[in-house]
Design a protein around this motif. Structure first.
Motif, PDB file in Angstrom:
ATOM      1  N   LEU A 183       0.900  -1.260  -0.194  1.00  0.00           N
ATOM      2  CA  LEU A 183      -0.019   0.171   0.006  1.00  0.00           C
ATOM      3  C   LEU A 183       0.934   1.341  -0.109  1.00  0.00           C
ATOM      4  O   LEU A 183       1.996   1.274   0.699  1.00  0.00           O
ATOM      5  N   GLY A 184       0.465   2.240  -0.761  1.00  0.00           N
ATOM      6  CA  GLY A 184       1.065   3.498  -0.400  1.00  0.00           C
ATOM      7  C   GLY A 184       0.264   4.572   0.098  1.00  0.00           C
ATOM      8  O   GLY A 184      -0.783   4.867  -0.475  1.00  0.00           O
ATOM      9  N   ILE A 185       0.815   5.204   1.032  1.00  0.00           N
ATOM     10  CA  ILE A 185       0.277   6.385   1.877  1.00  0.00           C
ATOM     11  C   ILE A 185       0.507   7.534   1.541  1.00  0.00           C
ATOM     12  O   ILE A 185       1.804   7.783   1.979  1.00  0.00           O
ATOM     13  N   PRO A 186      -0.075   8.373   0.948  1.00  0.00           N
ATOM     14  CA  PRO A 186       0.302   9.580   0.691  1.00  0.00           C
ATOM     15  C   PRO A 186      -0.142  10.601   1.778  1.00  0.00           C
ATOM     16  O   PRO A 186      -0.653  10.231   3.112  1.00  0.00           O
ATOM     17  N   THR A 187       0.719  11.813   1.665  1.00  0.00           N
ATOM     18  CA  THR A 187       0.407  12.725   2.974  1.00  0.00           C
ATOM     19  C   THR A 187      -0.965  13.230   2.930  1.00  0.00           C
ATOM     20  O   THR A 187      -1.688  12.806   1.958  1.00  0.00           O
ATOM     21  N   MET A 188      -1.460  13.752   4.009  1.00  0.00           N
ATOM     22  CA  MET A 188      -2.653  14.195   4.202  1.00  0.00           C
ATOM     23  C   MET A 188      -3.049  15.263   3.184  1.00  0.00           C
ATOM     24  O   MET A 188      -4.246  15.137   2.555  1.00  0.00           O
ATOM     25  N   ALA A 189      -2.255  15.967   2.957  1.00  0.00           N
ATOM     26  CA  ALA A 189      -2.469  17.111   1.796  1.00  0.00           C
ATOM     27  C   ALA A 189      -2.667  16.688   0.330  1.00  0.00           C
ATOM     28  O   ALA A 189      -3.450  16.819  -0.286  1.00  0.00           O
ATOM     29  N   ASP A 190      -1.929  15.547   0.288  1.00  0.00           N
ATOM     30  CA  ASP A 190      -1.935  14.806  -1.324  1.00  0.00           C
ATOM     31  C   ASP A 190      -3.111  13.959  -1.373  1.00  0.00           C
ATOM     32  O   ASP A 190      -3.742  13.860  -2.326  1.00  0.00           O
ATOM     33  N   ARG A 191      -3.519  13.431   0.036  1.00  0.00           N
ATOM     34  CA  ARG A 191      -4.632  12.620  -0.078  1.00  0.00           C
ATOM     35  C   ARG A 191      -5.861  13.436  -0.510  1.00  0.00           C
ATOM     36  O   ARG A 191      -7.073  13.347  -1.315  1.00  0.00           O
ATOM     37  N   ALA A 192      -5.967  15.030   0.120  1.00  0.00           N
ATOM     38  CA  ALA A 192      -7.044  15.791  -0.397  1.00  0.00           C
ATOM     39  C   ALA A 192      -6.943  16.114  -1.740  1.00  0.00           C
ATOM     40  O   ALA A 192      -8.163  16.351  -2.450  1.00  0.00           O
ATOM     41  N   ARG A 193      -5.934  16.491  -2.314  1.00  0.00           N
ATOM     42  CA  ARG A 193      -5.866  16.574  -3.697  1.00  0.00           C
ATOM     43  C   ARG A 193      -6.196  15.604  -4.665  1.00  0.00           C
ATOM     44  O   ARG A 193      -7.015  15.750  -5.552  1.00  0.00           O
ATOM     45  N   HIS A 194      -5.842  14.529  -4.318  1.00  0.00           N
ATOM     46  CA  HIS A 194      -6.391  13.295  -4.960  1.00  0.00           C
ATOM     47  C   HIS A 194      -8.035  13.074  -5.041  1.00  0.00           C
ATOM     48  O   HIS A 194      -8.616  13.087  -5.729  1.00  0.00           O
ATOM     49  N   THR A 195      -8.500  13.489  -3.554  1.00  0.00           N
ATOM     50  CA  THR A 195     -10.016  13.238  -3.423  1.00  0.00           C
ATOM     51  C   THR A 195     -10.555  14.436  -4.508  1.00  0.00           C
ATOM     52  O   THR A 195     -11.548  14.200  -4.972  1.00  0.00           O
ATOM     53  N   LEU A 196      -9.864  15.536  -4.436  1.00  0.00           N
ATOM     54  CA  LEU A 196     -10.583  16.752  -5.233  1.00  0.00           C
ATOM     55  C   LEU A 196     -10.399  16.284  -6.755  1.00  0.00           C
ATOM     56  O   LEU A 196     -11.629  16.555  -7.334  1.00  0.00           O
ATOM     57  N   VAL A 197      -9.292  15.769  -7.135  1.00  0.00           N
ATOM     58  CA  VAL A 197      -9.176  15.644  -8.691  1.00  0.00           C
ATOM     59  C   VAL A 197     -10.276  14.303  -9.054  1.00  0.00           C
ATOM     60  O   VAL A 197     -11.036  14.370  -9.866  1.00  0.00           O
ATOM     61  N   LYS A 198     -10.419  13.274  -8.052  1.00  0.00           N
ATOM     62  CA  LYS A 198     -11.549  12.343  -8.089  1.00  0.00           C
ATOM     63  C   LYS A 198     -12.886  12.624  -8.216  1.00  0.00           C
ATOM     64  O   LYS A 198     -13.573  12.295  -9.097  1.00  0.00           O
ATOM     65  N   SER A 199     -13.174  13.697  -7.530  1.00  0.00           N
ATOM     66  CA  SER A 199     -14.532  14.352  -7.638  1.00  0.00           C
ATOM     67  C   SER A 199     -14.781  14.870  -8.980  1.00  0.00           C
ATOM     68  O   SER A 199     -15.948  14.961  -9.274  1.00  0.00           O
ATOM     69  N   ALA A 200     -13.823  15.445  -9.533  1.00  0.00           N
ATOM     70  CA  ALA A 200     -13.902  16.050 -10.896  1.00  0.00           C
ATOM     71  C   ALA A 200     -14.060  14.858 -11.849  1.00  0.00           C
ATOM     72  O   ALA A 200     -14.559  14.989 -13.092  1.00  0.00           O
ATOM     73  N   LEU A 201     -13.068  13.868 -12.048  1.00  0.00           N
ATOM     74  CA  LEU A 201     -12.893  12.729 -12.956  1.00  0.00           C
ATOM     75  C   LEU A 201     -13.916  11.622 -12.910  1.00  0.00           C
ATOM     76  O   LEU A 201     -14.430  11.388 -14.065  1.00  0.00           O
TER      77      LEU A 201
END
Length: 586
Positions: A111-129
């Protein structure tokens, strides 16, 4: 200017969903220009940034898992600061690698655990894609998609073989998440240049493992909120490629094969073995440009009813699917009223039952010094969760078998605690059979009885409609489905029906992506009861806000009910989520 708990979350969530619904509708009509315009608008939206931070820092069960920066949790003020600074600037940090065991295997999954800030950015991009791709995904793709589950994939297989026995290609893509080639993935994704640069930076971020930085030349690291969506995008088109190779009106092959895909697991069904063999070749060739291959040890061709080489039937997602020859008395009929001569049964797989036996044995053997009441509290969530996952198929016999195994394990536990007592004395102490209550494993004077596997009723699953998406806005349909979700406990389903699928605090409909919690309307600290009329179902964030208000209004600093302030407070109520079994604590 704002406090985290005083933000208008209902309005924020509605604003974000309205944009997502517009993206979905534009993608349905193939309006690429509008899709990209709306996606960019969503990525810069203050509401979307707030919602992304809330999902990773407050709603997510893994929120206290740290990345390479060591940050496990954020205070309300830190969440606001993160939302204000949440931008896509092509930067990233490496992920922290964590190894977890694979169920039923000696291998470990990275498993790869991103930082909290990166996780938030990943979630933001996922909500758009995600809304745009939900409009494009194939109908028989079920893995890690909102509103779809393992049980929908199993129901699709049951429908495909219900009227005719078929050959099966049961295949597994080897290390799918770790080996997806980046260039063809981005080519298929076809994002705007703005998103493409950020996605490329994330894919090439690297991974820290035991203090050493390793490059990531391939793969989408498991553990990221964005990884399942990227994997589904990479595998998009497989079902279409197979069905197009066998035209529907072809007399040579008959109907096209049935394809069911769940992430890196896939099943192809057809009455003709030569078609299945050709499909295996097609799948291998289709996967090659993506850098993927089928795993030989987990790929085989079999038959659902009879076979000359090995056992008929196959395992898929923890279920065993097989057809048995039967007489007319128990045989089903085809669409023309003719007897089929076989019966289709889907049961828990042997491997799944063995894992459950092993888990219960581990819990019991490590509870030599605890009380009966404590042991029941430890066993109940695992029994309830496993039973609710498998109660949508023919599991009655499996439940009885596991209950018998559990009884022998508990009897050994009880006899080891009292080696000098007779068997009759031990049975009377831990089971209520002498009181006329049957073989109930229950303390003599107080406490609940142990819930057995067979106490869970069998309820058939209703498959999701093929073209449905969570972004179509039909909340009546989706809230009704959530009340029948296989892993929703009867108590939660009862409150969902009572509340008509809505949260009592914010008024929004519940979805499969939400984390649900049972709340005491009158808190227990104020002598609130456990009766149904004092319980309600809330979103986790709504529950946290209400608990904080209850504490302030009551003038107490008690943190037993999961308030968000202070941040290290922990909920005493079990967390309820459709992806887990019933009341299983997170």
């Amino acid at each position: 200017m704002y406090g985290w708990n005083t933000l208008p979350w209902t309005r924020i969530q509605r604003q974000v969903f309205k944009l997502q619904k517009r993206i979905y509708q534009a993608a349905r009509r193939h309006d690429v220009r509008t899709v990209r315009k709306l996606q960019r608008l969503l990525l810069h939206s203050w509401s979307a940034r707030l919602l992304a931070v809330r999902r990773v820092a407050q709603d997510n069960r893994g929120k206290r898992t740290a990345g390479v920066d060591g940050v496990k949790s954020l205070s309300p003020s830190q969440r606001l600061a993160l939302a204000q600074s949440l931008t896509l600037d092509d930067s990233t940090t490496p992920v922290r690698r964590v190894w977890i065991p694979k169920p039923g295997s000696t291998e470990q999954r990275p498993l790869g655990i991103p930082t909290m800030a990166d996780r938030a950015r990943h979630t933001l991009v996922k909500s758009a894609l995600e809304p745009a791709w939900e409009a494009r995904f194939e109908p028989n793709s079920y893995g890690f998609r909102p509103g779809r589950s393992c049980h929908d994939a199993i129901a699709a297989i049951f429908t495909a073989i219900g009227q005719k026995a078929k050959y099966v290609l049961d295949a597994d893509i080897e290390k799918c998440f770790d080996r997806i080639a980046h260039t063809p993935l981005l080519a298929k994704l076809s994002p705007s240049p703005y998103l493409r640069r950020q996605l490329w930076a994330w894919l090439k971020a690297g991974v820290f493992d035991h203090g050493t930085l390793f490059p990531t030349d391939t793969g989408t690291m498991q553990g990221s909120p964005l990884s399942p969506l990227l994997a589904n995008i990479a595998l998009h088109g497989l079902e279409t490629a197979i069905t197009q190779a066998f035209p529907p009106r072809s007399r040579q092959y008959g109907p096209p094969p049935n394809v069911v895909v769940y992430a890196d697991d896939l099943v192809i069904l057809h009455p003709d073995r030569s078609v299945i063999e050709h499909c295996q070749h097609l799948v291998s060739e289709w996967l090659r440009p993506l850098g993927l291959t089928l795993k030989p040890s987990k790929t085989r061709i079999t038959h659902t009813l009879e076979t000359s080489d090995g056992q008929p039937g196959f395992d898929f997602l923890g279920f065993h699917i097989r057809q048995y020859p039967v007489g007319h008395a128990t045989s089903g009929k085809d669409s023309q009223g003719r007897f089929l001569g076989f019966k289709t049964l889907i049961t828990p797989s042997r491997a799944a039952m063995m894992r459950q036996r092993t888990k219960l044995h581990h819990l019991i053997t490590h509870a030599k010094q605890v009380t009966q009441r404590t042991l029941i509290g430890a066993l109940a969530p695992h029994i309830r969760g496993w039973s609710h996952y498998y109660n949508r198929v023919a599991s009655a016999q499996a439940f009885r078998t596991l209950d018998h195994t559990l009884y022998t394990q508990l009897r050994s536990w009880a006899m080891s605690r009292h080696p000098n007592k007779s068997k009759h004395w031990i049975m009377g102490k831990y089971w209520r059979v002498d009181e006329g209550k049957g073989w109930r494993f229950q303390p003599p004077k107080e406490g609940r009885a142990l819930t057995l596997h067979s106490h869970t009723p069998i309820r058939r699953h209703v498959k999701v409609q093929a073209t449905r998406s969570l972004y179509d806005g039909d909340w009546v349909y989706w809230s009704t489905r959530l009340g029948r979700h296989p892993t929703i406990s009867p108590r939660v389903a009862r409150h969902l029906r009572k509340q008509q699928g809505r949260c009592r605090a914010c008024g929004l409909y519940f979805t499969e992506q939400d984390t649900l919690e049972i709340d005491h309307i009158l808190p227990k600290a104020q002598d609130g009861k456990e009766s149904d009329d004092n319980l309600q179902l809330l979103h986790r964030h709504c529950h946290a806000r209400k608990t904080a208000q209850d504490r302030r209004g009551h003038g107490t600093s008690d943190t037993r009910h999961g308030a968000e302030e202070p941040d290290d407070a922990k909920a005493s109520r079990p967390v309820l989520n459709p992806s887990r079994g019933g009341d299983t604590p997170a």
